[in-house]
Design a protein around this motif. Sequence first.
Motif, PDB file in Angstrom:
ATOM      1  N   LEU A 104      18.910 -66.700   4.566  1.00 30.60           N
ATOM      2  CA  LEU A 104      19.603 -65.440   4.192  1.00 30.60           C
ATOM      3  C   LEU A 104      20.996 -65.890   4.037  1.00 30.60           C
ATOM      4  N   TRP A 105      21.550 -65.141   2.997  1.00 31.14           N
ATOM      5  CA  TRP A 105      23.047 -65.678   2.895  1.00 31.14           C
ATOM      6  C   TRP A 105      23.849 -64.559   2.533  1.00 31.14           C
ATOM      7  N   VAL A 106      25.247 -64.187   3.018  1.00 35.35           N
ATOM      8  CA  VAL A 106      26.097 -63.059   3.164  1.00 35.35           C
ATOM      9  C   VAL A 106      27.358 -63.494   2.003  1.00 35.35           C
ATOM     10  N   ILE A 107      27.569 -63.038   1.009  1.00 29.49           N
ATOM     11  CA  ILE A 107      28.415 -63.652   0.162  1.00 29.49           C
ATOM     12  C   ILE A 107      29.625 -62.711   0.240  1.00 29.49           C
ATOM     13  N   ASP A 108      30.674 -63.260   0.735  1.00 35.20           N
ATOM     14  CA  ASP A 108      32.039 -62.609   1.091  1.00 35.20           C
ATOM     15  C   ASP A 108      33.065 -63.229   0.437  1.00 35.20           C
ATOM     16  N   PRO A 109      33.779 -62.530  -0.371  1.00 39.61           N
ATOM     17  CA  PRO A 109      34.655 -63.078  -1.250  1.00 39.61           C
ATOM     18  C   PRO A 109      35.781 -63.933  -0.730  1.00 39.61           C
ATOM     19  N   LYS A 110      36.131 -63.786   0.838  1.00 41.96           N
ATOM     20  CA  LYS A 110      37.193 -64.576   1.461  1.00 41.96           C
ATOM     21  C   LYS A 110      36.743 -65.658   1.718  1.00 41.96           C
ATOM     22  N   TYR A 111      35.367 -65.988   1.599  1.00 42.04           N
ATOM     23  CA  TYR A 111      34.742 -67.407   1.651  1.00 42.04           C
ATOM     24  C   TYR A 111      34.558 -68.028   0.716  1.00 42.04           C
ATOM     25  N   PRO A 112      34.766 -69.513   0.546  1.00 44.29           N
ATOM     26  CA  PRO A 112      34.449 -70.027  -0.765  1.00 44.29           C
ATOM     27  C   PRO A 112      32.681 -70.390  -1.000  1.00 44.29           C
ATOM     28  N   ALA A 113      32.221 -70.405   0.211  1.00 42.51           N
ATOM     29  CA  ALA A 113      30.749 -70.490   0.186  1.00 42.51           C
ATOM     30  C   ALA A 113      29.841 -69.410   0.839  1.00 42.51           C
ATOM     31  N   PRO A 114      28.733 -68.916   0.286  1.00 36.81           N
ATOM     32  CA  PRO A 114      27.875 -67.914   1.182  1.00 36.81           C
ATOM     33  C   PRO A 114      27.973 -68.269   2.471  1.00 36.81           C
ATOM     34  N   VAL A 115      27.924 -67.116   3.341  1.00 38.57           N
ATOM     35  CA  VAL A 115      27.842 -67.415   4.823  1.00 38.57           C
ATOM     36  C   VAL A 115      26.425 -67.282   5.328  1.00 38.57           C
ATOM     37  N   ASN A 116      25.835 -68.218   6.283  1.00 35.72           N
ATOM     38  CA  ASN A 116      24.700 -68.317   6.781  1.00 35.72           C
ATOM     39  C   ASN A 116      24.373 -67.188   7.643  1.00 35.72           C
ATOM     40  N   GLY A 117      23.006 -66.405   7.149  1.00 30.74           N
ATOM     41  CA  GLY A 117      22.634 -65.353   7.793  1.00 30.74           C
ATOM     42  C   GLY A 117      21.462 -65.492   8.858  1.00 30.74           C
ATOM     43  N   GLY A 118      21.003 -66.924   8.627  1.00 27.26           N
ATOM     44  CA  GLY A 118      19.810 -67.483   9.451  1.00 27.26           C
ATOM     45  C   GLY A 118      18.497 -67.312   8.629  1.00 27.26           C
TER      46      GLY A 118
END
Length: 259
Positions: free
Chosen positions: A196-210
Amino acid sequence: MIDEHRQDLAAEYALDALDPESARAFEAMLANDAELKALADDLRETAAALALDAPAHLPPPELRERILSRIRAEAEAGAPAAPTATAVAPSTEAPVPSGGGRNLLPWALAAGFAITTAALWMERGSLQQDRTALLQEARELRNRDFLAKVKIATLSAQVDAYSKATAVIVWDAEKQHGVVKLNNVPPAGAGKDYQLWVIDPKYPAPVNGGLVPVNAEGIARVSFSPDQPISKADKFAISLEPAGGVPKATGPIVLLGGN
């Protein structure tokens, strides 16, 4: 395919946020749309799973003693006054014990049992009232604020093999915690895992959700907390990655959604 309007209705229905007339109209839609009903059921179950993570409300420790003290005071106030002593002529006959003296111990035991039972009953009733009040308060808070604080996202298939899959995510931004529920998802395959990945505009890449382990029936329900703080969960994605997961997404995105 369920359009965005019906997805929004399903989300509000799952949270009991529809007014009675709208809820009845939506339930009529559910009766004729098996896919929409499945989505609504998934939303309810996923939202409930997230709600279960909330800390339980415990009664104050002094509640029992407060109830017992009140019962003791009421018992003392209602006890009969002791009889006034009067002079009596001595009798040569053997004294006959009065009923009061002979029955004092059983009466005391019965009274103690009654007080204890009453205390437990009153405590249980008080706790039940507290629980009812808390549930009502929670319901009102949920209806007023839950939609503003919690995001419900339905993910759509990005690959034909996942066209029958359903994916629902409930995300609590305040707690930085969420629940993902998957149905009808094909097996990941040997040496592969869903991630799973969370896409937050403040990060250049998707954040790992596990990782999202899927069982043999194609079902998964997993609680998750992203590796990094999320300011805005713009979208969620599920990709097919090497077994054990990766720090950055590399595999194909099979499910995506969130707006």
